[in-house]
Design a protein around this motif. Structure first.
Motif, short mmCIF file in Angstrom:
data_model
loop_
_atom_site.label_atom_id
_atom_site.label_comp_id
_atom_site.label_asym_id
_atom_site.label_seq_id
_atom_site.Cartn_x
_atom_site.Cartn_y
_atom_site.Cartn_z
N LEU C 62 0.87 -1.18 0.00
CA LEU C 62 0.00 0.00 0.00
C LEU C 62 0.90 1.22 0.00
N CYS C 63 0.80 2.04 -1.02
CA CYS C 63 1.71 3.19 -1.11
C CYS C 63 1.13 4.25 -2.02
N ASP C 64 1.87 5.32 -2.24
CA ASP C 64 1.34 6.36 -3.12
C ASP C 64 1.35 5.84 -4.56
N PRO C 65 0.46 6.39 -5.41
CA PRO C 65 0.29 5.86 -6.76
C PRO C 65 1.56 5.88 -7.60
N GLY C 66 2.39 6.89 -7.45
CA GLY C 66 3.61 6.95 -8.24
C GLY C 66 4.57 5.82 -7.91
N LEU C 67 4.76 5.58 -6.64
CA LEU C 67 5.64 4.48 -6.22
C LEU C 67 5.07 3.13 -6.64
N ALA C 68 3.76 2.97 -6.53
CA ALA C 68 3.15 1.70 -6.93
C ALA C 68 3.41 1.41 -8.40
N GLU C 69 3.30 2.42 -9.22
CA GLU C 69 3.55 2.22 -10.66
C GLU C 69 5.03 1.92 -10.91
N ARG C 70 5.92 2.58 -10.18
CA ARG C 70 7.35 2.30 -10.36
C ARG C 70 7.68 0.87 -9.94
N LEU C 71 7.09 0.43 -8.84
CA LEU C 71 7.31 -0.95 -8.39
C LEU C 71 6.80 -1.94 -9.44
N ALA C 72 5.59 -1.67 -9.96
CA ALA C 72 5.00 -2.58 -10.95
C ALA C 72 5.90 -2.69 -12.17
N ARG C 73 6.38 -1.57 -12.66
CA ARG C 73 7.25 -1.61 -13.84
C ARG C 73 8.56 -2.33 -13.55
N HIS C 74 9.11 -2.07 -12.37
CA HIS C 74 10.36 -2.76 -12.01
C HIS C 74 10.16 -4.28 -12.01
N PHE C 75 9.08 -4.74 -11.41
CA PHE C 75 8.86 -6.19 -11.34
C PHE C 75 8.60 -6.76 -12.74
N GLU C 76 7.83 -6.04 -13.53
CA GLU C 76 7.54 -6.54 -14.88
C GLU C 76 8.82 -6.63 -15.71
N GLU C 77 9.65 -5.59 -15.62
CA GLU C 77 10.87 -5.58 -16.44
C GLU C 77 11.91 -6.58 -15.93
N SER C 78 11.93 -6.80 -14.61
CA SER C 78 12.99 -7.63 -14.03
C SER C 78 12.66 -9.11 -14.02
N TYR C 79 11.38 -9.46 -13.90
CA TYR C 79 11.03 -10.86 -13.63
C TYR C 79 10.02 -11.48 -14.58
N ALA C 80 9.11 -10.67 -15.14
CA ALA C 80 7.97 -11.29 -15.84
C ALA C 80 8.41 -12.11 -17.05
N GLY C 81 9.56 -11.82 -17.60
CA GLY C 81 10.01 -12.57 -18.76
C GLY C 81 10.49 -13.96 -18.45
N ASN C 82 10.93 -14.17 -17.22
CA ASN C 82 11.55 -15.45 -16.87
C ASN C 82 10.86 -16.23 -15.76
N PHE C 83 9.89 -15.61 -15.11
CA PHE C 83 9.20 -16.27 -14.01
C PHE C 83 7.69 -16.11 -14.17
N ALA C 84 6.96 -17.04 -13.59
CA ALA C 84 5.51 -16.90 -13.56
C ALA C 84 5.16 -15.80 -12.57
N MET C 85 4.57 -14.73 -13.04
CA MET C 85 4.24 -13.60 -12.19
C MET C 85 3.03 -12.88 -12.77
N THR C 86 2.14 -12.44 -11.91
CA THR C 86 1.08 -11.55 -12.35
C THR C 86 0.96 -10.45 -11.31
N LEU C 87 0.58 -9.26 -11.73
CA LEU C 87 0.42 -8.15 -10.77
C LEU C 87 -0.69 -7.23 -11.24
N TRP C 88 -1.26 -6.54 -10.27
CA TRP C 88 -2.31 -5.57 -10.60
C TRP C 88 -2.31 -4.43 -9.58
N LEU C 89 -2.87 -3.31 -10.01
CA LEU C 89 -2.97 -2.10 -9.19
C LEU C 89 -4.43 -1.78 -8.94
#
Lengths: 94, 94, 94
Positions: C62-89
């Motif tokens: 739970l955080c401010d919207p800007g940080l949440a979007e940065r976290l989401a992008r970081h996880f998508e760019e770092s992990y989604a290509g090689n691991f099973a992961m889903t995320l939502w805001l």
């Protein structure tokens, strides 16, 4: 079938509070809730519990918006000063 | 990167229903879901299960809004009359 | 008491990623998070993990919207290509 707008209250707190929080829910008129075991870290509430992982619970209550806000205020006023707790409200449709 | 608006369907039901609910998800076209163990109390569904804590599951499905509503109706029509179940829909962005 | 609008980021990923994801949260400025054990099926992320149930974790921040979007992008760019992961805001009020 039209759905009804309601609120989802989520409370994350130390496991030691489970019995008390559930008893409060019943007293305040809640007719249903869901509890899951969780772990967490960070600075929940005013007590700095550090970044360690500890035994937490996650309680969800789906109810009308007025009751959800009353529950949130009750928990904040009763526990947030002395225990690690975080809570949030969201819109939902049931 | 623009995010897509979608729906999050959450279903809380008796653990005994897990296999059937998951089988229904596959038949109805769901491509991903998350299950967590939970416990709860209250008056979920039309069967009065009292305020006791019992073994529940919590299933989350993130999908397009039309499919989420179809899933919700299917579960309500198929199970809510005979089992303790509650469900809700929320907006999300993925 | 007026509530503050914030974002709830939920990430469902393989359990093997828990330590790394939690370390990333700290580096990116998150001050609180909740982890629950989960299982799931379907086609999370780009790696097709089939419809089998495997050990997953579900992390909420739970955080401010800007940080949440940065976290989401970081996880998508770092992990989604090689691991099973889903995320939502989602929107929330705290």
């Amino acid at each position: 079938m039209a759905r009804e707008t309601c609120s989802l209250l989520t409370v994350v707190a130390e496991s030691v509070l489970e019995k008390q929080l559930v008893a409060d829910l019943a007293k305040l008129g809640v007719t249903g809730f869901t509890v899951t075991d969780a772990r967490g870290g960070g600075h929940h509430g005013r007590r700095d519990s550090g970044w360690d992982h500890t035994g937490n619970i996650r309680i969800e209550v789906l109810c009308d918006p007025g009751l959800a806000e009353r529950l949130a205020r009750h928990f904040e006023e009763s526990y947030a000063g002395n225990f690690a707790m975080t809570l949030w409200l969201q819109d939902a449709r049931r």
